[in-house]
Enzyme design. Structure first.
Site, PDB file in Angstrom:
ATOM      1  N   HIS A 198       0.865  -1.263   0.017  1.00  0.00           N
ATOM      2  CA  HIS A 198       0.069  -0.015  -0.060  1.00  0.00           C
ATOM      3  C   HIS A 198       0.943   1.302   0.010  1.00  0.00           C
ATOM      4  O   HIS A 198       0.328   2.471  -0.377  1.00  0.00           O
ATOM      5  CB  HIS A 198      -0.750  -0.043   1.092  1.00  0.00           C
ATOM      6  CG  HIS A 198      -2.031  -1.019   0.987  1.00  0.00           C
ATOM      7  ND1 HIS A 198      -2.798  -1.270   0.304  1.00  0.00           N
ATOM      8  CD2 HIS A 198      -2.496  -2.298   2.000  1.00  0.00           C
ATOM      9  CE1 HIS A 198      -3.480  -2.210   0.375  1.00  0.00           C
ATOM     10  NE2 HIS A 198      -3.163  -2.810   1.599  1.00  0.00           N
ATOM     11  N   ARG A 227       7.077  -6.125   3.041  1.00  0.00           N
ATOM     12  CA  ARG A 227       5.963  -6.715   2.454  1.00  0.00           C
ATOM     13  C   ARG A 227       5.892  -6.248   1.019  1.00  0.00           C
ATOM     14  O   ARG A 227       5.766  -5.139   0.862  1.00  0.00           O
ATOM     15  CB  ARG A 227       4.747  -6.361   3.145  1.00  0.00           C
ATOM     16  CG  ARG A 227       3.475  -6.732   2.605  1.00  0.00           C
ATOM     17  CD  ARG A 227       2.369  -6.469   3.380  1.00  0.00           C
ATOM     18  NE  ARG A 227       1.630  -5.225   3.505  1.00  0.00           N
ATOM     19  CZ  ARG A 227       0.510  -4.886   3.944  1.00  0.00           C
ATOM     20  NH1 ARG A 227      -0.222  -5.924   4.512  1.00  0.00           N
ATOM     21  NH2 ARG A 227       0.135  -3.608   3.957  1.00  0.00           N
ATOM     22  N   ASP A 243      18.209 -10.298  -2.461  1.00  0.00           N
ATOM     23  CA  ASP A 243      19.514  -9.806  -2.815  1.00  0.00           C
ATOM     24  C   ASP A 243      19.570  -8.351  -2.075  1.00  0.00           C
ATOM     25  O   ASP A 243      20.948  -8.181  -1.910  1.00  0.00           O
ATOM     26  CB  ASP A 243      19.787  -9.978  -4.250  1.00  0.00           C
ATOM     27  CG  ASP A 243      19.797 -11.366  -4.842  1.00  0.00           C
ATOM     28  OD1 ASP A 243      19.971 -12.399  -3.966  1.00  0.00           O
ATOM     29  OD2 ASP A 243      19.782 -11.610  -6.059  1.00  0.00           O
ATOM     30  N   GLU A 276      -6.009 -12.990   5.529  1.00  0.00           N
ATOM     31  CA  GLU A 276      -6.836 -11.883   5.618  1.00  0.00           C
ATOM     32  C   GLU A 276      -8.228 -12.179   4.876  1.00  0.00           C
ATOM     33  O   GLU A 276      -8.710 -11.055   4.596  1.00  0.00           O
ATOM     34  CB  GLU A 276      -5.975 -10.545   5.183  1.00  0.00           C
ATOM     35  CG  GLU A 276      -5.464 -10.876   3.918  1.00  0.00           C
ATOM     36  CD  GLU A 276      -4.595  -9.752   3.589  1.00  0.00           C
ATOM     37  OE1 GLU A 276      -4.854  -8.723   4.119  1.00  0.00           O
ATOM     38  OE2 GLU A 276      -3.253  -9.803   2.918  1.00  0.00           O
ATOM     39  N   ASP A 307      -8.643  -6.315   6.239  1.00  0.00           N
ATOM     40  CA  ASP A 307      -9.243  -7.002   5.143  1.00  0.00           C
ATOM     41  C   ASP A 307     -10.284  -8.206   5.576  1.00  0.00           C
ATOM     42  O   ASP A 307     -11.245  -8.482   4.797  1.00  0.00           O
ATOM     43  CB  ASP A 307      -8.154  -7.435   4.499  1.00  0.00           C
ATOM     44  CG  ASP A 307      -7.314  -6.423   3.613  1.00  0.00           C
ATOM     45  OD1 ASP A 307      -7.871  -5.950   2.538  1.00  0.00           O
ATOM     46  OD2 ASP A 307      -6.317  -5.732   4.041  1.00  0.00           O
TER      47      ASP A 307
END
Length: 266
Positions: free
Chosen positions: A48, A73, A87, A152, A178
């Site tokens: 988001h 995330r 990486d 969620e 959610d």
């Protein structure tokens, strides 16, 4: 020399509660400020927040060598972006919208080197191996990866036992906003029906010996979740902290009352 120790994963294994904050501004400078604010972990939000891989990489760099652990995330649990974030030095991942054991198994493989996974052997080009200065990185990296899957919706709840049983899943994070929306309580994650579902999910996750995570921007709700047994929890976001602080400062000077607000999730 081995891969860096994952302090968040170690804390979960030892049963030590870990307190976190969401980082969604897309600013390495803001992340650096937050990294010395006393939180155990910060979540760099690519779902988001206005983040792409270079911005998330810059924030991982800002948190490097600080006391605060970086969790990332991505927008989705796609192998290609996980490879790049690995990486860049990410060791702990929160993957949104996980609904099945098969999906969780694919994520485990995406985060590990062969023969246990499909991660490409190219860390020498990135921060993860200190730019190829850590000679034993590729042989030790798998052990320091921490995978948190985000449940969620009702589909994920229905499969929570199967998801929690997947080897390589270290914790399950319940997304209350959610989940509430999927249950017909959009904008009301504190609804009794939603809280009952979270309570049941926490009990199932604990039965499998996995970490239980959640987030909120409400301190009273945070106390409820902590009492339910949350092992790691975020109690706010950099955005809501900034909005609240600048608004309160102006109102306090002018003697204005705080307005009533309706949240749009966290």
């Amino acid at each position: 020399m081995a891969a860096p120790k994952n302090t968040f994963k170690a804390a979960l294994g030892e049963g030590r509660f870990q307190l976190g904050l969401w980082v969604a501004l897309g600013s390495a400078y803001a992340a650096e400020i937050l990294a010395t604010s006393g939180y155990d972990w910060l979540l760099i939000d690519g779902e988001h927040g206005p983040n792409d891989v270079p911005l998330m990489g810059a924030q991982l760099g800002a948190l490097r060598h600080t006391p605060t652990h970086a969790m990332v995330r991505p927008p989705m649990g796609e192998a290609w972006i996980l490879k790049q974030l690995l990486d860049q030095g990410a060791q702990t991942f929160l993957i949104p919208m996980v609904e099945s054991a098969e999906q969780a198994q694919a994520l485990v493989r995406a985060l590990r080197y062969p023969p246990h996974g499909i991660r490409g052997v190219g860390a020498g080009l990135g921060r993860a191996s200190d730019f190829n200065r850590v000679p034993d990185y590729v042989t030790t990296a798998n052990d320091e990866i921490c995978l948190i899957v985000q449940v969620e919706n009702r589909a994920g709840l229905a499969a929570i036992d199967e998801i929690a049983a997947v080897e390589g899943v270290d914790g399950i994070f319940i997304g209350p906003s959610d989940l509430a929306a999927d249950m017909g309580h959009l904008g009301n994650p504190g609804a009794p029906e939603v809280l009952a579902a979270i309570t049941h999910a926490f009990s199932r996750i604990k039965a499998h010996g996995k970490g239980r995570g959640i987030m909120t921007v409400s301190l009273p709700q945070a106390e409820v979740y902590r009492n339910l047994g949350a092992d790691f929890m975020a109690i706010g976001t950099d955005v809501n902290c900034l909005v609240g602080a600048v608004g309160d400062l102006r109102r306090q000077f002018l003697g204005e009352a705080a307005p009533e607000t309706r949240g749009g999730g966290y």
